[in-house]
Write a protein that holds these residues in place. Structure first.
Motif, short mmCIF file in Angstrom:
data_model
loop_
_atom_site.label_atom_id
_atom_site.label_comp_id
_atom_site.label_asym_id
_atom_site.label_seq_id
_atom_site.Cartn_x
_atom_site.Cartn_y
_atom_site.Cartn_z
N TRP A 1 0.82 -1.21 0.00
CA TRP A 1 0.00 0.00 0.00
C TRP A 1 0.86 1.27 0.00
CZ3 TRP A 1 -4.69 -0.45 -1.47
CH2 TRP A 1 -5.40 -1.65 -1.22
N GLY A 2 2.02 1.19 0.62
CA GLY A 2 2.91 2.36 0.61
C GLY A 2 3.37 2.73 -0.79
N PHE A 3 3.58 1.69 -1.63
CA PHE A 3 4.00 1.95 -3.01
C PHE A 3 2.93 2.75 -3.76
CE2 PHE A 3 4.38 0.82 -7.49
CZ PHE A 3 5.72 1.04 -7.72
N ILE A 4 1.65 2.38 -3.54
CA ILE A 4 0.55 3.07 -4.23
C ILE A 4 0.34 4.47 -3.68
CG2 ILE A 4 -1.92 2.99 -4.72
CD1 ILE A 4 -1.72 -0.06 -4.64
N LEU A 5 0.25 4.57 -2.35
CA LEU A 5 -0.04 5.86 -1.72
C LEU A 5 1.10 6.86 -1.92
CD1 LEU A 5 -1.66 4.64 1.63
CD2 LEU A 5 -2.81 5.59 -0.38
N SER A 6 2.33 6.39 -1.82
CA SER A 6 3.47 7.31 -1.99
C SER A 6 3.56 7.79 -3.43
CB SER A 6 4.77 6.62 -1.58
OG SER A 6 5.01 5.46 -2.39
N GLY A 7 3.19 6.94 -4.38
CA GLY A 7 3.18 7.37 -5.78
C GLY A 7 2.19 8.48 -6.02
N ILE A 8 0.97 8.33 -5.50
CA ILE A 8 -0.05 9.37 -5.65
C ILE A 8 0.39 10.67 -4.99
CG2 ILE A 8 -2.41 10.01 -5.06
CD1 ILE A 8 -3.15 7.04 -5.23
N ALA A 9 0.91 10.55 -3.75
CA ALA A 9 1.34 11.75 -3.02
C ALA A 9 2.51 12.44 -3.72
CB ALA A 9 1.73 11.35 -1.60
N SER A 10 3.44 11.69 -4.28
CA SER A 10 4.62 12.27 -4.94
C SER A 10 4.22 13.04 -6.19
CB SER A 10 5.62 11.17 -5.30
OG SER A 10 6.08 10.52 -4.15
N VAL A 11 3.35 12.46 -7.01
CA VAL A 11 2.93 13.11 -8.24
C VAL A 11 2.16 14.39 -7.94
CG1 VAL A 11 1.46 12.90 -10.28
CG2 VAL A 11 2.92 10.99 -9.59
N LEU A 12 1.19 14.32 -7.00
CA LEU A 12 0.40 15.51 -6.66
C LEU A 12 1.27 16.59 -6.02
CD1 LEU A 12 -2.87 13.92 -5.22
CD2 LEU A 12 -2.55 15.07 -7.43
N GLY A 13 2.18 16.19 -5.14
CA GLY A 13 3.04 17.16 -4.49
C GLY A 13 3.97 17.86 -5.46
N ALA A 14 4.58 17.08 -6.37
CA ALA A 14 5.49 17.67 -7.35
C ALA A 14 4.76 18.64 -8.26
CB ALA A 14 6.16 16.58 -8.17
N TRP A 15 3.52 18.30 -8.64
CA TRP A 15 2.75 19.19 -9.51
C TRP A 15 2.36 20.48 -8.79
CZ3 TRP A 15 1.44 21.04 -13.91
CH2 TRP A 15 0.26 21.79 -14.04
N LEU A 16 1.88 20.34 -7.54
CA LEU A 16 1.39 21.51 -6.81
C LEU A 16 2.50 22.45 -6.37
CD1 LEU A 16 -1.39 19.87 -4.60
CD2 LEU A 16 -1.72 21.36 -6.58
N PHE A 17 3.63 21.88 -5.94
CA PHE A 17 4.66 22.70 -5.32
C PHE A 17 5.87 22.97 -6.21
CE2 PHE A 17 2.51 20.51 -1.77
CZ PHE A 17 1.99 21.64 -1.12
N LEU A 18 5.97 22.32 -7.38
CA LEU A 18 7.12 22.54 -8.26
C LEU A 18 6.70 22.88 -9.68
CD1 LEU A 18 10.17 22.52 -8.75
CD2 LEU A 18 9.99 20.06 -9.22
N ALA A 19 6.04 21.96 -10.36
CA ALA A 19 5.74 22.15 -11.78
C ALA A 19 4.77 23.31 -12.01
CB ALA A 19 5.17 20.86 -12.37
N ARG A 20 3.70 23.36 -11.21
CA ARG A 20 2.69 24.39 -11.43
C ARG A 20 3.24 25.81 -11.20
NH1 ARG A 20 -3.30 24.59 -8.59
NH2 ARG A 20 -4.19 26.20 -9.95
N PRO A 21 3.95 26.08 -10.07
CA PRO A 21 4.54 27.42 -9.90
C PRO A 21 5.55 27.77 -10.98
CG PRO A 21 4.46 26.24 -7.81
CD PRO A 21 4.12 25.24 -8.88
N SER A 22 6.37 26.79 -11.40
CA SER A 22 7.37 27.04 -12.44
C SER A 22 6.70 27.39 -13.76
CB SER A 22 8.29 25.83 -12.61
OG SER A 22 8.98 25.56 -11.42
N THR A 23 5.62 26.66 -14.09
CA THR A 23 4.89 26.94 -15.32
C THR A 23 4.28 28.32 -15.29
OG1 THR A 23 4.41 24.60 -15.59
CG2 THR A 23 3.06 26.12 -16.85
#
Length: 339
Positions: free
Chosen positions: A50-72
């Protein structure tokens, strides 16, 4: 048109690469943290599943919200305004990055790349000596309707974009944030606006020359040297001379894949006044064109350089094609200029 048009700078900023690295690292760290905590507290191994699934979702959402989106957002934080006969590019805090008054002397060039389905236009303010002041470069889709006259054609516009190793994109051309049919319509609207304010447009271009000065005007090229000017009117007759040699000019370097092509417009009975142009082509053209000519070195030392990714160079090539198509349409160098 009062509606602001969103722009971004062209060029790679590394957003995608940085985002991918952050996603992978955070995914591994979160997966390990969840798995080992469940194993330590509950003595169960299913935490790694379950950690593999949950950490994947959290990593993608976090990277988009806090890195990719502000940079864009930072990359697309510029707007183009067309009002009061002015083209104005404003930054994030409303400051004017570029402002061009189309009711004052200006120049407009439209370069087309059919292969890429894109166009680039450059609009620049001019001073009393026809020198460039403020400038706007915009690359966008090739629309179905083009209200402006095409100034030149290019195989590719990629040369105007910053390279992978060039991190600074502050001087790169702008592009539209929109895409598809909306971008096509927007480009048509911008070009129509510029064309409707063409009364003060200049058609004088200063070309890049090794020595001396060469201008392209409405009636043709003008060679300036000392106090003498030689006009090469489109309607006059000239001899067309061509020369092909290996580049660099060293016959010992047989691994060169580029040929240097020289093209001269020669006035009657005056080879010294010849106007020489220099460009590059695949080495196969060495076998298609003469490898010697009788143009004086003096003329070659002031050759016009047409191998830069520069809108003015593409405009000059377009003008050269007019001479050759009228004077010597069977000349093989015409094929080089077309491609």
């Amino acid at each position: 048109m009062n509606e602001a048009i969103e722009l971004r700078r062209l060029g790679k900023t590394g957003i995608e690469q940085r985002t991918s690295i952050v996603v992978i690292l955070s995914w591994i760290i979160l997966w390990a943290a969840i798995g080992f905590n469940v194993l330590f507290l509950l003595d169960e191994w299913h935490g790694f599943f379950w950690g593999f699934i949950l950490s994947g979702i959290a990593s993608v959402l976090g990277a988009w919200l806090f890195l990719a989106r502000p940079s864009t957002r930072r990359k697309t934080a510029a707007t183009l305004h067309m009002e009061d006969h002015c083209l104005t590019v404003k930054g994030t805090i409303g400051d004017d990055k570029v402002r061009i008054d189309l009711n004052e002397p200006h120049r407009a060039m439209l370069i087309r790349s059919k292969g890429e389905g894109r166009i680039m236009f450059r609009v620049e303010q001019l001073d009393e000596n026809v020198r460039s002041l403020d400038r706007l470069d915009l690359i966008g889709p090739l629309p179905m309707v083009i209200p402006m006259r095409i100034s030149g054609d290019a195989q590719s516009l990629i040369g105007f974009e910053p390279g992978v190793a060039k991190k600074n994109i502050e001087n790169a051309p702008f592009s539209l944030v929109s895409s598809g049919a909306e971008a096509d319509s927007t480009m048509t609207t911008i070009l129509a606006y510029i064309e409707n304010h063409s009364a003060k447009r200049s058609e004088i271009y200063n070309l890049r020359v090794k020595n001396g000065a060469v201008r392209l005007e409405k009636n043709g090229f003008v060679l300036v040297r000392d106090d003498k000017q030689t006009a090469f009117d489109f309607s006059d007759d000239f001899e067309i001379a061509c020369l092909a040699c290996r580049y660099p000019h060293d016959e010992k370097k047989l691994d060169s894949q580029i040929a240097a092509i020289y093209l001269a417009l020669v006035p009657p009975h005056s080879k010294t006044d010849a106007l020489v142009f220099e460009l590059f082509a695949p080495e196969e053209w060495i076998d298609e064109l003469p490898t010697t000519w009788d143009i004086p070195d003096e003329a070659m030392q002031r050759s016009v350089l047409l191998y830069d990714d520069n809108p003015v160079a593409f405009v000059a090539v377009n003008a050269l094609k007019r001479y050759i198509e009228r004077i010597e349409p069977s000349n093989p160098v015409l094929e080089i200029l077309r491609h």
